[in-house]
Design an enzyme around this catalytic site. Structure first.
Site, short mmCIF file in Angstrom:
data_model
loop_
_atom_site.label_atom_id
_atom_site.label_comp_id
_atom_site.label_asym_id
_atom_site.label_seq_id
_atom_site.Cartn_x
_atom_site.Cartn_y
_atom_site.Cartn_z
N SER A 20 0.83 -1.21 0.00
CA SER A 20 0.00 0.00 0.00
C SER A 20 0.86 1.26 0.00
O SER A 20 1.87 1.34 0.71
CB SER A 20 -0.91 0.02 1.23
OG SER A 20 -1.60 1.25 1.32
N LEU A 21 0.45 2.24 -0.79
CA LEU A 21 1.16 3.52 -0.86
C LEU A 21 0.51 4.57 0.04
O LEU A 21 0.98 5.71 0.10
CB LEU A 21 1.20 4.01 -2.30
CG LEU A 21 2.05 3.14 -3.25
CD1 LEU A 21 1.88 3.60 -4.69
CD2 LEU A 21 3.51 3.18 -2.85
N SER A 22 -0.56 4.20 0.72
CA SER A 22 -1.24 5.15 1.60
C SER A 22 -0.31 5.73 2.68
O SER A 22 -0.36 6.93 2.95
CB SER A 22 -2.46 4.50 2.25
OG SER A 22 -3.46 4.25 1.28
N THR A 66 -9.08 -0.57 2.35
CA THR A 66 -8.98 -1.07 0.99
C THR A 66 -9.62 -2.46 0.98
O THR A 66 -10.23 -2.88 1.97
CB THR A 66 -7.51 -1.07 0.52
OG1 THR A 66 -7.47 -1.46 -0.85
CG2 THR A 66 -6.64 -1.99 1.35
N LYS A 70 -14.11 -2.72 2.31
CA LYS A 70 -14.93 -1.54 2.03
C LYS A 70 -16.43 -1.79 2.21
O LYS A 70 -17.15 -0.93 2.71
CB LYS A 70 -14.66 -1.03 0.61
CG LYS A 70 -13.26 -0.48 0.40
CD LYS A 70 -13.09 0.04 -1.02
CE LYS A 70 -11.69 0.55 -1.28
NZ LYS A 70 -11.55 1.13 -2.64
N ASN A 91 -14.48 3.67 2.34
CA ASN A 91 -13.03 3.56 2.26
C ASN A 91 -12.34 4.46 3.28
O ASN A 91 -11.12 4.49 3.36
CB ASN A 91 -12.52 3.88 0.84
CG ASN A 91 -12.38 5.36 0.58
OD1 ASN A 91 -13.23 6.15 1.02
ND2 ASN A 91 -11.36 5.76 -0.14
N GLY A 135 -16.85 -4.13 -9.83
CA GLY A 135 -16.69 -4.22 -8.38
C GLY A 135 -16.91 -2.89 -7.67
O GLY A 135 -17.53 -1.96 -8.21
N TYR A 225 -1.96 1.71 -10.87
CA TYR A 225 -0.81 2.61 -10.79
C TYR A 225 0.52 1.87 -10.70
O TYR A 225 1.57 2.47 -10.56
CB TYR A 225 -0.96 3.60 -9.62
CG TYR A 225 -1.27 2.97 -8.29
CD1 TYR A 225 -0.26 2.46 -7.49
CD2 TYR A 225 -2.57 2.90 -7.84
CE1 TYR A 225 -0.54 1.89 -6.27
CE2 TYR A 225 -2.87 2.33 -6.61
CZ TYR A 225 -1.85 1.83 -5.83
OH TYR A 225 -2.13 1.25 -4.62
N GLY A 246 -3.64 5.98 -12.71
CA GLY A 246 -4.36 5.68 -11.48
C GLY A 246 -3.77 6.33 -10.25
O GLY A 246 -4.46 6.50 -9.23
#
Length: 281
Positions: A20-22, A66, A70, A91, A135, A225, A246
């Site tokens: 995850s890039l969060s 994620t 969700k 989310n 989805g 992405y 993205g």
């Protein structure tokens, strides 16, 4: 619910979560805003969200969710904001102190992320659209395209039976999805002002190889992405279209999360630079 001791906490939950890039985005925002906040990734599988929520202490300010959490989150919230209720997916969880008790508020910033990515590319209105996939992300894309003016998007799915959530959300939105098979995408593509692909890069590559043209001036948001530039976006741009990566959706949905959790405007440029550096490694 007393005052939170020490740094406030936030984090991203899902499975798998290691890539995850969060954390990159939120930590960059906290540094720029001068906030002594922590943000980490937590691997939480389907069925594990309720237990995680019950174990949170007063230091928590919010969560990013994620897949596969969700939809699972919706009935676990004390209050669900209108957009999250509409698409049936949360989310973002905001931890709020209301009357001395903790309240969990569910929100959805994916819809905002799609809209903002298109607007950033100069697309503020559209009359026709194509969504690839069925989805939770496709459902958010449908809400975003509806806000741009698309009321009857084509929705390309492998199996209509697995798009029940999207269909239920469409009914609430007053949107009429026109379902087509993946093999019908080449025929639908030239009819769309805006396109959102929510399928993996490998599936997008298959679609790209079958395309023969697009509508003049059309824009594509490929939510993938990694890789940063997908075969589908290359093919789309090759026909003269506007290809949006993205990572722009990812950035804008995270920026809205930062705003909701901290109450401060998100430093989008700083967050974007940190994201770009990470993706270019």
């Amino acid at each position: 619910m007393g005052a939170a001791p020490g740094p406030r906490r936030a984090g991203v939950l899902g499975h798998p979560i290691a890539h995850s890039l969060s954390p990159v985005l939120h930590r960059a925002a906290y540094r720029e805003l001068g906030l002594d906040w922590e943000y980490d990734a937590y691997d939480v599988e389907s069925g594990g969200l309720a237990s995680f929520l019950a174990g949170m202490d007063d230091a928590w300010a919010g969560l990013s969710l994620t897949m596969p959490l969700k939809v699972e989150a919706v009935p676990l919230m004390d209050f669900v904001e209108s957009m999250a209720k509409l698409v049936g997916a949360v989310n973002t969880v905001l931890v709020q102190d209301i009357g001395g008790s903790r309240q969990l508020v569910g929100a959805n910033t994916d819809v905002w992320g799609v809209q903002a990515a298109f607007r950033e590319a100069g697309v503020s209105t559209a009359s026709s659209g194509l969504i690839i996939g069925g989805g939770a992300t496709a459902t958010s894309a449908m809400a975003a395209l509806g806000a741009l003016g698309v009321t009857a998007p084509y929705v390309a799915v492998r199996s209509r039976g697995r798009a029940g959530g999207l269909l239920r959300a469409a009914t609430k939105m007053g949107v009429t999805p026109r379902f087509i098979g993946l093999d019908e995408i080449p025929a639908a593509m030239p009819l769309a002002d805006v396109v959102v692909s929510t399928v993996p890069a490998s599936a997008g590559e298959e679609i790209a190889s079958s395309l023969s043209g697009i509508r003049e001036g059309a824009a594509l948001l490929d939510v993938v992405y990694e890789p940063l530039i997908t075969p589908l976006s290359i093919r789309f741009a090759g026909f003269g279209g506007i290809a949006i990566g993205g990572e722009r959706m990812l950035l804008h949905q995270a920026a809205e999360q930062v705003r909701l959790m901290t109450g401060k405007p998100a430093p989008i440029a700083v967050m974007g630079n940190s994201l770009r550096e990470m993706l270019n490694r």
